[in-house]
Design a protein around this motif. Structure first.
Motif, mmCIF file in Angstrom:
data_model
loop_
_atom_site.group_PDB
_atom_site.id
_atom_site.type_symbol
_atom_site.label_atom_id
_atom_site.label_comp_id
_atom_site.label_asym_id
_atom_site.label_seq_id
_atom_site.Cartn_x
_atom_site.Cartn_y
_atom_site.Cartn_z
ATOM 1 N N ALA A 20 49.344 36.362 81.320
ATOM 2 C CA ALA A 20 48.855 36.630 79.967
ATOM 3 C C ALA A 20 47.752 35.645 79.591
ATOM 4 O O ALA A 20 46.708 36.040 79.056
ATOM 5 N N LEU A 21 47.955 34.371 79.890
ATOM 6 C CA LEU A 21 46.933 33.361 79.579
ATOM 7 C C LEU A 21 45.670 33.595 80.394
ATOM 8 O O LEU A 21 44.558 33.408 79.893
ATOM 9 N N PHE A 22 45.838 34.008 81.651
ATOM 10 C CA PHE A 22 44.689 34.335 82.496
ATOM 11 C C PHE A 22 43.896 35.498 81.895
ATOM 12 O O PHE A 22 42.663 35.463 81.845
ATOM 13 N N LEU A 23 44.596 36.542 81.429
ATOM 14 C CA LEU A 23 43.906 37.686 80.839
ATOM 15 C C LEU A 23 43.183 37.303 79.550
ATOM 16 O O LEU A 23 42.080 37.792 79.286
ATOM 17 N N PHE A 24 43.777 36.429 78.749
ATOM 18 C CA PHE A 24 43.103 35.962 77.533
ATOM 19 C C PHE A 24 41.829 35.199 77.887
ATOM 20 O O PHE A 24 40.788 35.383 77.246
ATOM 21 N N ALA A 25 41.917 34.347 78.899
ATOM 22 C CA ALA A 25 40.742 33.578 79.308
ATOM 23 C C ALA A 25 39.643 34.501 79.845
ATOM 24 O O ALA A 25 38.458 34.318 79.524
ATOM 25 N N GLY A 39 46.895 41.289 77.901
ATOM 26 C CA GLY A 39 47.430 39.938 77.753
ATOM 27 C C GLY A 39 48.560 39.890 76.739
ATOM 28 O O GLY A 39 49.568 39.216 76.958
ATOM 29 N N LEU A 40 48.399 40.612 75.641
ATOM 30 C CA LEU A 40 49.464 40.660 74.636
ATOM 31 C C LEU A 40 50.716 41.334 75.186
ATOM 32 O O LEU A 40 51.841 40.925 74.875
ATOM 33 N N PHE A 41 50.540 42.348 76.012
ATOM 34 C CA PHE A 41 51.679 43.028 76.630
ATOM 35 C C PHE A 41 52.492 42.052 77.478
ATOM 36 O O PHE A 41 53.715 41.957 77.343
ATOM 37 N N ALA A 46 56.964 38.027 78.257
ATOM 38 C CA ALA A 46 57.381 36.675 78.620
ATOM 39 C C ALA A 46 58.170 36.010 77.507
ATOM 40 O O ALA A 46 59.207 35.389 77.755
ATOM 41 N N ILE A 47 57.715 36.129 76.278
ATOM 42 C CA ILE A 47 58.376 35.443 75.172
ATOM 43 C C ILE A 47 59.759 36.020 74.902
ATOM 44 O O ILE A 47 60.718 35.286 74.708
ATOM 45 N N PHE A 48 59.880 37.335 74.887
ATOM 46 C CA PHE A 48 61.146 37.965 74.532
ATOM 47 C C PHE A 48 61.984 38.380 75.740
ATOM 48 O O PHE A 48 63.022 39.015 75.576
ATOM 49 N N ASN A 49 61.562 38.016 76.949
ATOM 50 C CA ASN A 49 62.291 38.297 78.187
ATOM 51 C C ASN A 49 62.612 39.782 78.319
ATOM 52 O O ASN A 49 63.742 40.183 78.585
ATOM 53 N N LEU A 50 61.605 40.616 78.155
ATOM 54 C CA LEU A 50 61.762 42.056 78.292
ATOM 55 C C LEU A 50 61.224 42.501 79.636
ATOM 56 O O LEU A 50 60.459 41.800 80.276
ATOM 57 N N GLY A 51 61.577 43.686 80.040
ATOM 58 C CA GLY A 51 61.121 44.217 81.314
ATOM 59 C C GLY A 51 62.130 43.941 82.401
ATOM 60 O O GLY A 51 63.233 43.466 82.156
#
Length: 67
Positions: A20-25, A39-41, A46-51
């Motif tokens: 996600a950070l790579f995509l934002f950069a 990146g938001l996806f 990552a934050i909510f441990n989904l998927g």
């Protein structure tokens, strides 16, 4: 909610956060703002441990159900 965000950080969550950070950069450097959506996806996952986690995406096989 706090427990979901701050506990159980395994390698898959770290990889999603890094991607996600790579995509934002890349969105910023290349001026391709569409990458922010991807990146938001991954950041949300990552934050909510989904998927699919380290145990895979299998559906539990309950042969016997309580009636």
């Amino acid at each position: 909610m706090k427990e979901i965000i701050f506990s159980n950080w395994h390698i898959t969550r770290w990889i999603r956060l890094a991607f996600a950070l790579f995509l934002f950069a890349q969105a910023y450097m290349q001026r391709e703002w569409f990458f922010i959506a991807f990146g938001l996806f991954f950041l949300f996952q990552a934050i909510f441990n989904l998927g699919c986690g380290p145990n895979g995406c299998a559906v539990p096989n309950n042969k016997y159900s309580k009636r």
